[in-house]
Design an enzyme around this catalytic site. Sequence first.
Site, short mmCIF file in Angstrom:
data_model
loop_
_atom_site.label_atom_id
_atom_site.label_comp_id
_atom_site.label_asym_id
_atom_site.label_seq_id
_atom_site.Cartn_x
_atom_site.Cartn_y
_atom_site.Cartn_z
N LYS A 1 -5.45 -5.33 3.32
CA LYS A 1 -6.38 -4.14 3.48
C LYS A 1 -7.62 -4.55 2.32
CE LYS A 1 -6.16 0.72 1.29
NZ LYS A 1 -5.20 2.16 1.22
N ASP B 1 0.71 -0.77 -0.41
CA ASP B 1 -0.53 0.33 0.23
C ASP B 1 1.17 0.98 0.25
OD1 ASP B 1 -2.56 1.88 0.05
OD2 ASP B 1 -2.81 1.80 2.28
N ASP B 2 0.92 1.85 -1.36
CA ASP B 2 1.65 2.86 -1.23
C ASP B 2 3.18 2.95 -1.16
OD1 ASP B 2 -0.68 4.61 -0.24
OD2 ASP B 2 -0.03 5.93 0.87
N HIS C 1 -10.37 -1.63 1.45
CA HIS C 1 -11.25 -0.15 0.59
C HIS C 1 -12.07 -0.46 -0.50
CE1 HIS C 1 -9.29 3.97 1.21
NE2 HIS C 1 -10.33 3.99 2.19
N CYS D 1 -5.60 4.34 -3.95
CA CYS D 1 -5.85 3.15 -3.40
C CYS D 1 -6.98 2.77 -4.33
CB CYS D 1 -5.63 2.47 -1.83
SG CYS D 1 -7.03 3.74 -0.99
N HIS E 1 1.81 2.42 4.24
CA HIS E 1 0.91 3.94 4.29
C HIS E 1 0.87 4.71 5.62
CE1 HIS E 1 -2.73 5.48 4.69
NE2 HIS E 1 -3.17 5.32 3.09
N ARG F 1 -7.28 -0.85 -6.61
CA ARG F 1 -7.10 -1.67 -6.04
C ARG F 1 -8.86 -2.99 -6.44
NH1 ARG F 1 -5.16 -3.35 -1.30
NH2 ARG F 1 -3.60 -1.81 -0.76
N LYS G 1 2.45 9.03 -5.47
CA LYS G 1 0.78 8.95 -5.00
C LYS G 1 -0.26 10.53 -4.76
CE LYS G 1 -2.10 7.90 -1.22
NZ LYS G 1 -2.32 7.44 0.12
N ASP H 1 -0.28 -1.04 -4.65
CA ASP H 1 -1.54 -0.11 -5.52
C ASP H 1 -1.31 1.59 -5.72
OD1 ASP H 1 -1.20 1.37 -3.28
OD2 ASP H 1 -3.30 1.03 -2.09
N ASN H 2 -0.87 2.28 -5.72
CA ASN H 2 0.13 3.42 -5.79
C ASN H 2 0.95 4.22 -5.58
OD1 ASN H 2 -2.18 3.95 -4.14
ND2 ASN H 2 -0.26 4.77 -3.38
N SER I 1 -2.87 2.42 13.77
CA SER I 1 -1.10 2.33 14.48
C SER I 1 -0.72 0.48 13.83
CB SER I 1 -0.92 2.22 15.87
OG SER I 1 -0.08 1.99 16.05
#
Length: 479
Positions: free
Chosen positions: A150, A44-45, A152, A84, A233, A88, A325, A297-298, A179
């Site tokens: 993830k 993710d990211d 989303h 994202c 992320h 996705r 991003k 994803d990006n 967190s």
Amino acid sequence: MNMFFKSCLVMLPVFAIGCKENAKAVATEVLENAPPNIVLIVADDMGYNDLGCYGNDFIETPHLDRLAKEGIRFTDGYAAAPLCSPSRASLLTGLHPIQVNITEHIHGNPPAGPHQRLKTPPVSQQLDLEFQTTAELLKAQGYRTAHIGKWHLGGGDFLPEKQGFDVNIAGAWNGLPKSFFYPFFPKGEKPEIQDSSEEGDYLTDVLTDKAADFITAQKDSVFFLSLNYYSPHVPIEGKEDLVEKYRKKRGVTKDTVLPNIHYAAMIESIDQNVGRLLELIQQLGLEKNTLVIFTSDNGGLSVEEVPFFAKHTPPTDNGPLRDGKGYVYEGGIREPFLVKWPLTIAPGTSSSPVIAQDLFNTFAEVSNSDTRVAGSVSLLPILKGETPPERGLLWHLPHYSPQHGKPASAYREGDWKIIHHYEDDRYELFNLQEDLGETRDLAISNIEKLEEMKQKLHAELKRLKAKMPVPNPNFVGTD
């Protein structure tokens, strides 16, 4: 008579060897005709330049580098969007984000404020059930399917278990954890990971534990694992031992030196956990006929974001690529893209432009399904060394991104890429072969190519029935 028995005794080892060789040949033929297990790992990211195999000389990623060496490393691998949710959704359906009406991240796209020139189009707040997913495709072919991490793409009736996944662990409406350390999310929200974890546990490790459990349980059946790390992320939080490792390696603690040490620790944690899964697959004897894909994803986050929560941003700079991003420049959409399948593909590097939505038709072909969707191109011929026909790739972000990106569309064909900025109706033209960093706009100096690319960009947007931003009637001026 004795001579007859002696002859038989002499022939027995030869017969045994022959049987053994025949059995081996039959087993090989069965394996080659069997559909592969599929392990799809999505970060993710993660930026294009965050791995050693893509040129990073600070972050240590030996396991992903080995995956690149033993499989195919795509130099021109792309996400379907610089954010994202649309990315996705496209990966799961093989459809363009335009076609599923998710061109911004879910829960994003607020109403146009007085300082935005354009009013952006509405987007769906979930991946609607009418769209077939890779999980539904593979389940119909006899696969056991699991989504871990993830999602989303909507909650409630739009969760992974409603979209073809037999198992869903930690996949919900959330786009990010509270967190990366236990309890990860508000207490009681995700008992499937919280109840088996304790103080100090790290989310990336826990998700990998669950993935390992699934692979082990399904080792005697054909399976599809979609492992979606929430990392790297925000919030940018690495394990302290790794943060300290990079603190010593760099010699300074300033976050302004990129990639910063906290982000580096997150990337190495991903690498360590991918290594764990690859080792498990090998130990279980599944390596030869398991198709493993790793991507993101990006692009990496290259701007400061929500400082009080995000921590240590911007975390990375995407190396030679422009922006990150939330932008349709290469830094926002070009990704690590690694594929390994020892039974079928030889190691190497490919410069063929590929995009995550191609995975739908790829999975359809390798699982012997007759289902195909337009716009997704099976990667199997490329994986086998064939040269694909040239095609165009489109990105459409008719929104203001949280990373300060403005509404724009981009189209690439061959070495050429055009970007249309909607606020001022401005075009940029780049030759990526000569200018990967998109620093030299050729729109004025190459009018003929500009007009050709404009026509192709607008034809594709029209074909897909893309929704466009419109003038904001409440616009009063920029800040």
